[in-house]
Every structure is written in C-alpha cells, then in structure tokens.
Design an enzyme around this catalytic site. Sequence first.
Site, PDB file in Angstrom:
ATOM      1  N   CYS A 116       1.106  -1.130  -0.001  1.00 53.07           N
ATOM      2  CA  CYS A 116      -0.409   0.334  -0.076  1.00 53.07           C
ATOM      3  C   CYS A 116       1.157   1.409   0.174  1.00 53.07           C
ATOM      4  O   CYS A 116       1.860   1.148   0.116  1.00 53.07           O
ATOM      5  CB  CYS A 116      -0.910   0.275   1.732  1.00 53.07           C
ATOM      6  SG  CYS A 116      -2.135   1.204   1.187  1.00 53.07           S
ATOM      7  N   ASP A 125       0.218   3.499   1.526  1.00 49.92           N
ATOM      8  CA  ASP A 125       0.246   4.006   3.687  1.00 49.92           C
ATOM      9  C   ASP A 125       1.818   4.464   3.782  1.00 49.92           C
ATOM     10  O   ASP A 125       2.998   3.961   3.738  1.00 49.92           O
ATOM     11  CB  ASP A 125      -0.121   3.663   4.105  1.00 49.92           C
ATOM     12  CG  ASP A 125      -0.905   4.260   5.397  1.00 49.92           C
ATOM     13  OD1 ASP A 125      -2.121   4.122   5.613  1.00 49.92           O
ATOM     14  OD2 ASP A 125       0.045   4.173   6.395  1.00 49.92           O
ATOM     15  N   CYS A 167      -6.459   0.019   6.748  1.00 52.63           N
ATOM     16  CA  CYS A 167      -6.071   0.822   5.375  1.00 52.63           C
ATOM     17  C   CYS A 167      -6.670   1.461   5.512  1.00 52.63           C
ATOM     18  O   CYS A 167      -8.305   1.467   5.229  1.00 52.63           O
ATOM     19  CB  CYS A 167      -6.126  -0.361   4.736  1.00 52.63           C
ATOM     20  SG  CYS A 167      -5.241  -0.467   2.256  1.00 52.63           S
TER      21      CYS A 167
HETATM   22 CO    CO Z   1      -3.314   1.484   2.609  1.00 53.01          CO
END
Ligand code: CO
Length: 209
Positions: free
Chosen positions: A42, A44, A101
């Site tokens: 991800c 992130d 997430c």
């Molecule tokens: Co994420």
Amino acid sequence: MKDVQRLLIENKAWVQEKIQVNPGYFEDMAKGQQPTFLWIGCSDSRVPPNEITGCHPGEMFVARNIANLVIHTDLSLMSVLEYAVVYLKVKHIIICGHYGCGGVAASLTPSSLGSIDKWLRNIKDVANSNWGELEKIEAGAKRTDRLVELNTISQAKNLTHTAIVQKAWHEGRDLYIHGWVFDMATGKLKELTTIDKTFPIPPAHQYKF
Ligand code: CO
C-alpha cells in the site's frame, strides 16, 4: 520549504554514513541490481517496505498503490511485475496489506469519493465475495481489518492469474507468492498465505505455453 530542505540535508548525512562504512558503496550500487524480492504494498506512509524488513538498496523491487491491488489492466503494475519476474528473476513476490488501511476502510462505506471509487470498486468486489463472513463482524475497525486480510489473499491469487507468473512456473522457475499483513500498532508482519506452482488455477485463468 523547510520540510523539503530537511530531506536534502538528511540525504547528505546518509551518503556520508554509507561512505564511512564502505567507500565504494555507491560505485557498487551503480553497477546494477539483483533483487530477490518484489514487494507490492500500500502507498500508506506508515508502511515503508525496506525499513520494516531490513532490506538494503538493491534487495527489493517495489510497487505501491492504494490498498495494494493487483489489477490486470494496471499497466504500471503489470510492467513492474513483468520486469521483476522475467528480467530481474525475483524469487519471491510479497503482497503486503496493512491493518487500518484507509483504502479498504473507504471501500466499506457508501460514500462516493470521486475517481477513487473506480479503484476501490475492486475491494468492494472482494467484500461482496466474502460478505457472509464480513457481515458477522461488527462494522468498523474489526471488519476493515478482516477485509484487509481477505483483500491481500485475493490480490495474491490475482497474481497467479497472470501469464507472467504462470509462464515462470511453466519454465520451472522457483517463484513464490507471499501474502502478508503489517500491523502498525506492533510493527510486526504476519504471514497469511504462501503460494507456489502447485496452487490450483481456475480453468478460465489457465494459460498454455
Ligand atoms: Co493502505
């Protein structure tokens, strides 16, 4: 500007640190890469792949997108996959989700977020396929975290549906797909699934070479 200046100052310090340990560090790095791992994670900011796995530059080829999705029409990801498997000959593909997430959480809300709806729709499909299990979990963080796991496993399976991975297996290459999840509350990685060439691929997804 101060924020960006900090990055450039940190870079100078990093260069010095590396050269002190090994004066030829950057000359060696410039010669080429032979990564063992492809990481699909991800975007992130709290999940920096090299840092959480102790991988040095040159060890891990990386692709990141919102909620670590493997979409067959995503030319960028498919190019990364092809380059990593066919040319760099990585041995392990790690698809890594993470608890909390934002992309997965957003996919569980009825809010329309604009263009991102089209991307999140792929996670909604995973949610729908597993709704019998998800609806028994209280809506909120716990349901999101279970969908994070289910999404990661589903994306690992998507990799097996590509001609790139199937051809590598057909050629007898050692190639493993690992589905992991990162828990940022503890810093720990958890293994969800490991897939090798014996994994059953549905008939409609099978390629012949
Ligand atoms: Co994420």
